[in-house]
Design an enzyme around this catalytic site. Structure first.
Site, mmCIF file in Angstrom:
data_model
loop_
_atom_site.group_PDB
_atom_site.id
_atom_site.type_symbol
_atom_site.label_atom_id
_atom_site.label_comp_id
_atom_site.label_asym_id
_atom_site.label_seq_id
_atom_site.Cartn_x
_atom_site.Cartn_y
_atom_site.Cartn_z
ATOM 1 N N SER A 1 48.128 -23.201 24.960
ATOM 2 C CA SER A 1 48.485 -23.067 26.607
ATOM 3 C C SER A 1 47.983 -21.788 26.933
ATOM 4 O O SER A 1 47.624 -20.778 26.042
ATOM 5 C CB SER A 1 50.084 -23.159 26.444
ATOM 6 O OG SER A 1 50.396 -22.843 28.101
ATOM 7 N N TYR B 1 58.743 -20.643 23.771
ATOM 8 C CA TYR B 1 57.683 -21.468 24.039
ATOM 9 C C TYR B 1 56.536 -20.502 23.840
ATOM 10 O O TYR B 1 55.276 -20.742 23.068
ATOM 11 C CB TYR B 1 57.497 -22.098 25.617
ATOM 12 C CG TYR B 1 56.352 -22.836 25.894
ATOM 13 C CD1 TYR B 1 56.214 -24.079 25.644
ATOM 14 C CD2 TYR B 1 55.212 -22.509 26.326
ATOM 15 C CE1 TYR B 1 55.365 -24.941 25.939
ATOM 16 C CE2 TYR B 1 54.298 -23.324 26.688
ATOM 17 C CZ TYR B 1 54.266 -24.464 26.515
ATOM 18 O OH TYR B 1 52.934 -25.250 26.657
HETATM 19 N N1 LIG Z 1 52.063 -29.726 30.791
HETATM 20 C C1 LIG Z 1 51.629 -28.667 30.702
HETATM 21 O O1 LIG Z 1 51.341 -27.986 31.690
HETATM 22 C C2 LIG Z 1 51.162 -27.953 29.469
HETATM 23 C C3 LIG Z 1 50.321 -26.667 29.822
HETATM 24 C C4 LIG Z 1 49.934 -26.087 28.574
HETATM 25 C C5 LIG Z 1 49.948 -26.757 27.426
HETATM 26 N N2 LIG Z 1 50.635 -27.727 27.316
HETATM 27 C C6 LIG Z 1 51.023 -28.365 25.883
HETATM 28 O O2 LIG Z 1 50.366 -29.465 25.483
HETATM 29 C C7 LIG Z 1 51.157 -30.340 24.720
HETATM 30 C C8 LIG Z 1 51.731 -31.549 25.358
HETATM 31 O O3 LIG Z 1 52.521 -31.294 26.201
HETATM 32 P P1 LIG Z 1 52.535 -32.361 27.459
HETATM 33 O O4 LIG Z 1 52.541 -31.727 28.839
HETATM 34 O O5 LIG Z 1 51.821 -33.461 27.129
HETATM 35 O O6 LIG Z 1 54.049 -32.848 27.179
HETATM 36 P P2 LIG Z 1 54.951 -34.224 27.281
HETATM 37 O O7 LIG Z 1 56.289 -34.059 27.310
HETATM 38 O O8 LIG Z 1 54.288 -35.143 28.062
HETATM 39 O O9 LIG Z 1 54.494 -34.734 25.713
HETATM 40 C C9 LIG Z 1 54.994 -34.227 24.422
HETATM 41 C C10 LIG Z 1 55.000 -35.381 23.414
HETATM 42 O O10 LIG Z 1 55.630 -34.668 22.472
HETATM 43 C C11 LIG Z 1 56.556 -35.398 21.686
HETATM 44 N N3 LIG Z 1 57.496 -34.576 20.875
HETATM 45 C C12 LIG Z 1 58.382 -33.811 21.183
HETATM 46 N N4 LIG Z 1 59.163 -33.193 20.157
HETATM 47 C C13 LIG Z 1 58.529 -33.951 19.281
HETATM 48 C C14 LIG Z 1 59.145 -34.002 17.864
HETATM 49 N N5 LIG Z 1 60.010 -33.236 17.256
HETATM 50 N N6 LIG Z 1 58.489 -34.766 17.018
HETATM 51 C C15 LIG Z 1 57.515 -35.991 17.439
HETATM 52 N N7 LIG Z 1 57.103 -35.878 18.648
HETATM 53 C C16 LIG Z 1 57.675 -34.951 19.680
HETATM 54 C C17 LIG Z 1 57.197 -36.133 22.916
HETATM 55 O O11 LIG Z 1 57.933 -37.095 22.539
HETATM 56 C C18 LIG Z 1 56.084 -36.598 23.937
HETATM 57 O O12 LIG Z 1 55.467 -37.617 23.723
HETATM 58 C C19 LIG Z 1 52.543 -29.186 24.385
HETATM 59 O O13 LIG Z 1 52.039 -28.534 23.203
HETATM 60 C C20 LIG Z 1 52.252 -28.352 25.595
HETATM 61 O O14 LIG Z 1 52.929 -27.105 25.109
HETATM 62 C C21 LIG Z 1 51.359 -28.311 28.228
#
Ligand SMILES: NC(=O)c1ccc[n+]([C@@H]2O[C@H](COP(=O)([O-])OP(=O)(O)OC[C@H]3O[C@@H](n4cnc5c(N)ncnc54)[C@H](O)[C@@H]3O)[C@@H](O)[C@H]2O)c1
Length: 262
Positions: free
Chosen positions: A144, A157
């Site tokens: 991120s 985070y």
């Molecule tokens: N959304 C953003 O703005 C953003 C920005 C930068 C980085 N990210 C990173 O991208 C990645 C995905 O994020 P997203 O926005 O798609 O989130 P999201 O919440 O849409 O998806 C995350 C997924 O991880 C799964 N998950 C969470 N805990 C879990 C566990 N203990 N075991 C198995 N599965 C688990 C959830 O069920 C979900 O399907 C993350 O690492 C997040 O930090 C997101």
């Protein structure tokens, strides 16, 4: 003379991951789902890992070559075993809690670090023997902008993502002699449920109405005033698995709309 690895006009070739197996964590939604679909479209067999069984089922119905694996990544031994035999590993699963440090529940801090740092370590550990054996592997860590910059109220985070950057670079150094690259992708705010869920928390933490959160908090430091789409992040992940990126390792590929240009 040092040996050369020739690449025949890589930009002219569509990505072909036929015969490769990719494990994507957090594949049931958001960025993980987009990555799973992108890698499957390139011909990879995708092992889609998530604790959300319903979301995985929907994904498996949407694309061929996706094999769902319901798993909670806090089960670290199971995570390590699941990674065995993967050619590509996308460490993507993540969770978020927005609270000032003095109010941040220690058990949540522990869980965030387990899912977002220790599980990736165990998955890399499980994946490397096969990658080393065949002399090829791709590790992509969905970090991120918070792997490079901090924001208030996101201690767990930010700590986990900074740790993931370190893990990724170490894997890059160790993997290089074995044909294994390890990189991060670093999105700004992506249009996913994880972002939608934190709007209320951000409003409370900053003491402003929810409708002001996107413009005043989330996109404050982004020069481009929009959320990035999951498919755009998936494209960066796909690039890191392509022949064109074979010299790229230990890097952080930033898609932050100019946030870190400040
Ligand atoms: N959304 C953003 O703005 C953003 C920005 C930068 C980085 N990210 C990173 O991208 C990645 C995905 O994020 P997203 O926005 O798609 O989130 P999201 O919440 O849409 O998806 C995350 C997924 O991880 C799964 N998950 C969470 N805990 C879990 C566990 N203990 N075991 C198995 N599965 C688990 C959830 O069920 C979900 O399907 C993350 O690492 C997040 O930090 C997101």
């Amino acid at each position: 003379m040092t040996p050369r690895t020739p690449i025949a006009a890589p930009s002219a070739q569509p990505l072909d991951l036929g015969g490769r197996t990719a494990l994507v964590t957090g594949a049931a939604g958001g960025i993980g789902r987009a990555c799973a679909l992108r890698l499957a479209a390139a011909g990879a067999k995708v092992r889609a890992v998530d604790r959300d069984a319903a979301g995985l089922e929907t994904l498996a119905e949407a694309a061929e070559g996706v094999e769902p694996l319901v798993l909670d990544l806090t089960d670290l031994d199971a995570a390590e075993s699941a990674a065995a035999g993967s050619d590509i590993l996308v460490n993507n699963a993540g969770i978020q809690l927005v609270r000032p440090i003095e109010q941040f529940p220690p058990d949540v801090f522990h869980t965030v670090l387990t899912v977002m740092l220790e599980a990736p370590f165990r998955l890399v550990r499980g994946a490397l023997p096969h990658m080393y054996e065949q002399g090829w592997g791709r590790i992509v860590n969905v970090s991120s902008v918070h792997g490079l910059r901090a924001s208030a109220f996101k201690s767990a985070y930010v700590a986990a993502k900074h740790g993931l950057e370190g893990l990724s670079k170490t894997a890059a150094l160790e993997g290089a002699p074995h044909g294994v690259t390890s990189n991060c992708v670093n999105p700004g705010y992506v249009r996913t449920p994880l972002v939608e869920r934190q709007i209320a928390d951000q409003a409370a933490a900053h003491g402003i109405p929810e409708e002001r959160v996107l413009g005043e908090i989330l996109l404050q430091d982004s020069a481009l005033k929009r959320l990035v789409e999951p498919a755009e992040v998936a494209e960066a992940v796909a690039y890191l698995c392509s022949p064109a990126a074979s010299f790229m390792t230990g890097s952080s590929l930033v898609l932050d709309g100019g946030w870190t240009a400040h």
